[in-house]
Design an enzyme around this catalytic site. Sequence first.
Site, short mmCIF file in Angstrom:
data_model
loop_
_atom_site.label_atom_id
_atom_site.label_comp_id
_atom_site.label_asym_id
_atom_site.label_seq_id
_atom_site.Cartn_x
_atom_site.Cartn_y
_atom_site.Cartn_z
CD GLU A 34 -10.78 145.84 112.91
OE1 GLU A 34 -11.74 146.46 112.19
OE2 GLU A 34 -9.87 145.16 112.47
C1 LIG Z 1 -21.35 147.14 114.57
C2 LIG Z 1 -20.45 146.46 113.53
C3 LIG Z 1 -19.44 147.30 112.73
C4 LIG Z 1 -18.61 146.79 111.83
N1 LIG Z 1 -17.66 147.63 111.12
C5 LIG Z 1 -17.08 147.14 110.12
C6 LIG Z 1 -16.16 147.85 109.50
O1 LIG Z 1 -16.08 149.04 109.78
N2 LIG Z 1 -15.78 147.64 108.37
C7 LIG Z 1 -15.85 146.21 107.67
O2 LIG Z 1 -15.30 146.05 106.72
N3 LIG Z 1 -16.53 145.63 108.52
C8 LIG Z 1 -17.32 145.92 109.79
N4 LIG Z 1 -18.01 144.93 110.42
C9 LIG Z 1 -18.05 143.55 110.11
C10 LIG Z 1 -17.45 142.72 111.01
O3 LIG Z 1 -15.91 142.74 110.83
C11 LIG Z 1 -17.75 141.23 110.66
O4 LIG Z 1 -19.03 141.10 111.11
C12 LIG Z 1 -16.95 140.10 111.51
O5 LIG Z 1 -15.66 140.15 110.66
C13 LIG Z 1 -17.48 138.69 111.45
O6 LIG Z 1 -18.21 138.40 110.03
P1 LIG Z 1 -19.51 138.05 109.97
O7 LIG Z 1 -20.52 138.81 110.48
O8 LIG Z 1 -19.86 137.78 108.44
O9 LIG Z 1 -19.72 136.49 110.51
P2 LIG Z 1 -19.26 135.18 109.97
O10 LIG Z 1 -17.87 135.30 109.16
O11 LIG Z 1 -20.59 134.70 109.13
O12 LIG Z 1 -19.07 134.21 111.26
C14 LIG Z 1 -20.13 133.70 112.14
C15 LIG Z 1 -19.51 132.81 113.13
O13 LIG Z 1 -18.96 131.75 112.56
C16 LIG Z 1 -17.36 131.95 112.66
N5 LIG Z 1 -16.41 131.61 111.60
C17 LIG Z 1 -16.32 132.03 110.59
N6 LIG Z 1 -15.51 131.47 109.74
C18 LIG Z 1 -14.82 130.71 110.62
C19 LIG Z 1 -13.81 129.84 110.60
N7 LIG Z 1 -13.12 129.83 109.14
N8 LIG Z 1 -13.34 129.03 111.51
C20 LIG Z 1 -13.72 128.99 112.69
N9 LIG Z 1 -15.10 129.70 112.89
C21 LIG Z 1 -15.38 130.66 112.00
C22 LIG Z 1 -17.09 133.27 113.41
O14 LIG Z 1 -16.18 133.17 114.59
C23 LIG Z 1 -18.55 133.36 113.85
O15 LIG Z 1 -18.67 132.95 115.25
C24 LIG Z 1 -18.79 145.35 111.41
C25 LIG Z 1 -19.58 144.69 112.26
C26 LIG Z 1 -20.46 145.27 113.24
C27 LIG Z 1 -21.63 144.18 113.79
#
Ligand SMILES: Cc1cc2nc3c(=O)[nH]c(=O)nc-3n(C[C@H](O)[C@H](O)[C@H](O)COP(=O)(O)OP(=O)(O)OC[C@H]3O[C@@H](n4cnc5c(N)ncnc54)[C@H](O)[C@@H]3O)c2cc1C
Length: 575
Positions: A433
Amino acid sequence: MPYRSPVAEYKFVLAHVVGFEDVSSTETFAEATPDTVDAILTEVGKLAEDKLAPLNRNGDLYPAQLENGVVRTSKGFADGYAAIAEGGWIGLSAPADHGGMGLPLTLTCAVNDIFSGANMALGLNPLLTQGQIEALEHHAPGWMKELYLPKLISGEWNGTMNLTEPQAGSDVGALSTKAVPNGDGSYAISGQKIFISWGDHDLGGNVCHAVLARLPDAAPGTRGISLFMVPKYIPNEDGSLGDLNALRVVSLEHKMGIHGSPTCVMEYTDATGWLIGEEDKGMAAMFTMMNNARLAVGMQGIGIADGALQHAQAYALDRKQGRTPLHGTPENTGAIVDHADVRRMLATMKADTFAARAIALACGVALDMSKATGDKGWEARGAFLTPIAKTFGTEVGISVAELGVQVHGGMGFIEETGAAQFSRDVRVTAIYEGTNGIQAMDMVARKMMDGGEMANTLIDEIESFAETARGDLPDLGGAVWNAAETLREATEWMTEQGALNDRFAGAIPYVMGFARVLGAHYHLRAAMAEGGEGPRTRLAKFYITRLLPEHVGHLAHATCGADDLYALTTEDLTA
Ligand SMILES: Cc1cc2nc3c(=O)[nH]c(=O)nc-3n(C[C@H](O)[C@H](O)[C@H](O)COP(=O)(O)OP(=O)(O)OC[C@H]3O[C@@H](n4cnc5c(N)ncnc54)[C@H](O)[C@@H]3O)c2cc1C
């Protein structure tokens, strides 16, 4: 260790700490009388204790499985889900004209807290549906509302949220799933989504996917994104289930926690979808869903904190180790609860759970007041408190669950006690989220575009209450007033920074510092409500004396700017 729903705690916090009577005094929520609230909390509490909590370990040990393209959920989850749906709890705050109860969101927050404390993996399912209901209510065309809302509200069908793709996580604007008009009002949706919670299951009915996708020639980034309803089974006009849509679960993720919640990789191949809201305005519709879900995820953190606290309390009363300072006194239990360091841990867990819960419920009250009155001030307050409620609620969930493991000593590391499961399950709440980092950036940028007006309104209220409290509790009132002034200075610094990256560099510490001070305010309210003497006053004293001072460190960190982070070279950080 059986789960005990915090019903009495809720009644106290709603009545004496967060001003829920403002909500029940409105015409919109006149039905939310103390008796109704009492009845709801009692019923939800029983369901959580008797049906959901006993399934929690089962979900952890026997995760959902993908069998021949269909997800089979953990044993007992279907019964637990049916009990949630039959109780009407999914539609507690949903519109009455589509079968909901139309009650305040604050009460749905309570339900999500209690369900999460009992069984977070299963409780995540209704939480997603609630978000979708709200998005449809505000953005869907009439026919879609008529067809989908009654079934989602009754729990016959479920809703999911499909944003994430391998290259598009926090950067939602990078998504590439395509939507091509079919010429009959529907669209052909193609692409892959990852991490989709409850993307499929065997709980019955339909799985209704809210999918973000891009129309041909759409602008790049978030400006070119549209939202679509893509159901697993295409419903007939009478609501019966029709053909299977062109979508499938490719695989399930193997996760650190919430094993009972199936996290799916979804593939859409010219699947039929219908637009929710306007073309290219998908982010607005999705934000309705996400804002609802952000507060709900904060409640997950708080629910787990409560569950972990309860486990630790029981263990600390039972486990005997060594002589303690209480030996030979009437207070002596002979158990580890008598040791000072164990007391420090239990008090921290209890005080932080209270603070996080009060902040989140104050956010719920603001959102309800905004809905009931249309007042912009309440709207701004709800929007400002949402990232704090999500970030602090989930950070408290993580730290309290971690302390819960520590209270158990070696047994905390052994799965049978359940302490480790809380710690593993809650970890994701700081990630999904919108990661907490992204939440905090939202707070110091978008939510402070008012030049810090909302932040200062809250600080004024904290100071004014602290001033009043000074008469009865001079030390506590004085400490809270001083902390609010430090927060005011940090807020001024934040709003003066033209370069957003200077704000972002301190975003998380600023949110945590803000939450520390707000938490102290609610502890003070609780202490005053019991007349400045008693268990709530003793807990407030612990929080204000020992935990509130953390705001100084947080806010010093918050106001450093970004230069030193970039003075460290990438090589310094990664070598
Ligand atoms: C168990 C689980 C359930 C989930 N359920 C859903 C779901 O139902 N629907 C759905 O759509 N998604 C879902 N997700 C996805 C989840 O919302 C994403 O994992 C989350 O938004 C982070 O994206 P990412 O994993 O690509 O991390 P990334 O975006 O790659 O982030 C990696 C790190 O970089 C930081 N970062 C990234 N961009 C920036 C920025 N601009 N400025 C500063 N820091 C930054 C982040 O804070 C984080 O610490 C789920 C994930 C999990 C693990």
